[in-house]
Design a protein around this motif. Structure first.
Motif, PDB file in Angstrom:
ATOM      1  N   GLU A  86       0.827  -1.198   0.000  1.00 47.43           N
ATOM      2  CA  GLU A  86       0.000   0.000   0.000  1.00 47.43           C
ATOM      3  C   GLU A  86       0.867   1.256   0.000  1.00 47.43           C
ATOM      4  N   PRO A  87       0.439   2.317  -0.710  1.00 40.94           N
ATOM      5  CA  PRO A  87       1.173   3.581  -0.658  1.00 40.94           C
ATOM      6  C   PRO A  87       0.914   4.336   0.639  1.00 40.94           C
ATOM      7  N   PHE A  88      -0.225   4.061   1.268  1.00 41.12           N
ATOM      8  CA  PHE A  88      -0.619   4.623   2.558  1.00 41.12           C
ATOM      9  C   PHE A  88      -1.758   3.769   3.090  1.00 41.12           C
ATOM     10  N   SER A  89      -2.092   3.947   4.344  1.00 42.42           N
ATOM     11  CA  SER A  89      -3.120   3.108   4.953  1.00 42.42           C
ATOM     12  C   SER A  89      -4.517   3.558   4.548  1.00 42.42           C
ATOM     13  N   ARG A  90      -5.377   2.583   4.284  1.00 45.09           N
ATOM     14  CA  ARG A  90      -6.810   2.825   4.097  1.00 45.09           C
ATOM     15  C   ARG A  90      -7.615   1.911   5.017  1.00 45.09           C
ATOM     16  N   VAL A 222     -17.054   0.712  -0.655  1.00 41.75           N
ATOM     17  CA  VAL A 222     -15.742   0.095  -0.484  1.00 41.75           C
ATOM     18  C   VAL A 222     -15.543  -0.990  -1.539  1.00 41.75           C
ATOM     19  N   SER A 223     -16.552  -1.804  -1.732  1.00 46.95           N
ATOM     20  CA  SER A 223     -16.474  -2.903  -2.691  1.00 46.95           C
ATOM     21  C   SER A 223     -16.178  -2.400  -4.096  1.00 46.95           C
ATOM     22  N   LEU A 224     -16.880  -1.355  -4.516  1.00 49.80           N
ATOM     23  CA  LEU A 224     -16.704  -0.833  -5.877  1.00 49.80           C
ATOM     24  C   LEU A 224     -15.322  -0.220  -6.063  1.00 49.80           C
ATOM     25  N   SER A 225     -14.875   0.566  -5.092  1.00 53.24           N
ATOM     26  CA  SER A 225     -13.573   1.219  -5.230  1.00 53.24           C
ATOM     27  C   SER A 225     -12.441   0.202  -5.214  1.00 53.24           C
ATOM     28  N   VAL A 226     -12.567  -0.845  -4.398  1.00 52.84           N
ATOM     29  CA  VAL A 226     -11.543  -1.896  -4.370  1.00 52.84           C
ATOM     30  C   VAL A 226     -11.549  -2.682  -5.678  1.00 52.84           C
ATOM     31  N   GLU A 227     -12.742  -2.947  -6.210  1.00 53.13           N
ATOM     32  CA  GLU A 227     -12.832  -3.642  -7.491  1.00 53.13           C
ATOM     33  C   GLU A 227     -12.141  -2.844  -8.595  1.00 53.13           C
ATOM     34  N   GLN A 228     -12.384  -1.533  -8.620  1.00 46.74           N
ATOM     35  CA  GLN A 228     -11.742  -0.677  -9.617  1.00 46.74           C
ATOM     36  C   GLN A 228     -10.225  -0.676  -9.433  1.00 46.74           C
ATOM     37  N   PHE A 250      -5.698   4.226  -5.184  1.00 53.45           N
ATOM     38  CA  PHE A 250      -5.965   3.801  -3.802  1.00 53.45           C
ATOM     39  C   PHE A 250      -6.564   4.938  -2.976  1.00 53.45           C
ATOM     40  N   ALA A 251      -6.294   6.171  -3.343  1.00 49.07           N
ATOM     41  CA  ALA A 251      -6.798   7.326  -2.602  1.00 49.07           C
ATOM     42  C   ALA A 251      -8.323   7.397  -2.609  1.00 49.07           C
ATOM     43  N   HIS A 252      -8.958   6.763  -3.588  1.00 43.62           N
ATOM     44  CA  HIS A 252     -10.420   6.798  -3.685  1.00 43.62           C
ATOM     45  C   HIS A 252     -11.103   5.720  -2.843  1.00 43.62           C
TER      46      HIS A 252
END
Length: 483
Positions: A86-90, A222-228, A250-252
């Motif tokens: 990860e570039p930063f924590s989410r 969360v599901s949609l952004s992770v899928e993208q 990842f920022a989204h």
């Protein structure tokens, strides 16, 4: 198929000054000399799936800055591992969702993911392994399983799980009635007395496909952004031992814990009770309690002398620490920072970190000894226009081809052998030999030998910051300006 997923993130600010942003809690060495992350890797590798097979791989989700340190921990134990960087924590929802996508794409949808934070300690491996087997059975029935710890005291620092209906045979697991936030002391006493509540350990087991279905139902954003995010990564995921997640995508992804996003909302959650010597190493009091007390309830680690003191914990990293006439005090000594606090204030150490971070003091971020992919360096002395370091380069490792605009460097080999490249010219130097690098010269330091190379570096110049570096070639993929 069982895939242990190690979540290794967070600065562990309550364990400062040993845990720091550049060398966080999972890499802390305990009294036995092993790190928390190393213990987690060893524990995960010792597990078995339902057919008796050991995990073929261990997946680690961590910050990209911790990749090489994590890789070293695996290599030291001769284990196979894969990484999501990860570039930063989410937070944990994003980390676990990406791990589930990874497992489906590179392994199998029915794989049982065992989610293990890297900063937990478990003393009874056999009991833990049995709990994992029970959780795996429930996971194959479509449950998302959390591990609940049987409380031995009314602890106010943990969340609780209320057990519902028994699932299967005795000890197999329970339906989760509800999750409860950290309670006050009286409420916690009631929970313990009732016998229906367990501590929420933050460890989980479920099939990857099941988790993604529940994530889509209860946290669609969360599901949609992770899928993208995963769709962007999928083409580079095949045959890769590590995958770096791009920061702009990842920022989204929403910053939310897996508990809030899924587990507290789903109706498919079960809990397996555990009594396997679990400890969340979240404060210095937890570290203290790992050691046996003396007759005055003192505990110590390192070179320590305690006189007329009681209920005191002292940890020393290198030098002698003497404590005289102390009571209910903790003393944590490192080469560049000293913490002295009342033991009741263990949870407030993070306030110290917040304060020194405001002033941009290096002690919130780095130790004097800094680990790098090629080895490490230790700052021995520093003044307005000079800095002295001890550099240790691992066998076969090399620093980047680089230059500095504002400083010159004088290298003296203490042990081993060094290969120096300076403006295209290569030189081999051994113990008691030296090399001089002018500011502006392209140079590289390598260790061509089979033993570690130790050298003393003397820097001189108007500016000695670690960001005065231009990289032209780096075998570890670090960019210009990265430390």
């Amino acid at each position: 198929m069982l895939i242990p997923v190690i979540l290794s993130g967070g600065a562990g600010t309550r364990l400062w000054p040993v845990s720091r942003e550049g060398h966080p809690k999972p890499f802390m060495k305990l009294a036995d000399g092993e790190s928390l992350l190393g213990k987690t890797y060893r524990r995960a590798a010792a597990l078995h799936d339902k057919n008796g097979g050991k995990p073929k791989t261990i997946l680690t989700v961590t910050h990209r800055d911790y990749y090489f340190m994590s890789r070293d921990e695996l290599d030291q134990r001769d284990l196979n591992g894969e990484f999501l960087l990860e570039p930063f924590s989410r937070n944990t929802a994003a980390a676990i969702a990406l791990a589930a996508r990874y497992a489906i794409a590179l392994h199998e949808p029915e794989a049982v993911l065992l989610i293990l934070p890297a900063d937990h300690l478990i003393l009874d491996q056999a009991a833990f392994a049995q709990a994992v087997v029970q959780a795996g059975r429930l996971a194959q029935q479509g449950y998302m399983v959390t591990f609940g710890i049987k409380p031995n005291a009314p602890e106010t620092g943990f969340g609780y799980i209320e057990c519902g209906q028994l699932l299967g045979g005795e000890g197999a697991g329970y339906d989760v009635a509800r999750f409860v936030e950290k309670p006050d002391l009286e409420t916690a006493k009631g929970y313990v007395d009732s016998g229906r509540y367990l501590w929420n350990s933050g460890m989980f087991a479920f099939q990857a496909a099941t988790f993604l279905q529940e994530l889509s139902r209860h946290a669609p954003e969360v599901s949609l952004s992770v899928e993208q995010c995963w769709n962007h990564l999928a083409s580079s995921a095949k045959d890769a031992s590590f995958i770096e997640i791009p920061a702009d995508i990842f920022a989204h992804v929403p910053d939310i814990s897996v508990d809030y996003a899924v587990f507290e909302k789903s109706e498919r959650v079960a809990v397996v009770p555990g009594d396997f010597g679990w400890s969340d190493i979240g404060s210095w009091n937890a570290v203290r309690d790992l050691l046996s007390p003396d007759e005055n309830n003192n505990r110590s680690c390192g070179d320590v002398v305690l006189i007329d003191s009681s209920n005191t914990y002292v940890q020393s990293d290198g030098r002698l620490v003497a404590a005289l006439g102390l009571d209910n005090v903790m003393v944590i000594d490192t080469p560049d920072a000293l913490l002295v606090a009342h033991q009741d204030k263990a949870q407030d150490v993070k306030k110290v970190v917040a304060q020194i971070k405001k002033t941009n003091h290096e002690a919130y971020r780095l130790h004097r000894t800094v680990v790098r992919p090629w080895g490490s360096y230790t700052v021995l002395e520093e003044g307005p226009h000079h800095k002295i370091k001890r550099i240790e380069v691992k066998p076969g490792a090399s620093l980047s081809l680089q230059l500095h605009h504002h400083r010159s460097e004088h290298w003296v080999v203490v042990s081993g052998m060094a290969k120096i490249t300076c403006d295209g010219r290569e030189t081999l130097i051994q113990a008691n030999e030296s090399s001089y690098i002018h500011a502006g010269q392209q140079h590289r330091l390598e260790n061509p030998g089979i033993l570690p190379c130790t050298m003393i570096e003397v820097q001189c110049g108007e500016y000695l910051g670690e960001d005065d570096i231009v990289r032209f070639d780096d075998k570890y993929g670090r960019s210009t300006g990265a430390l």
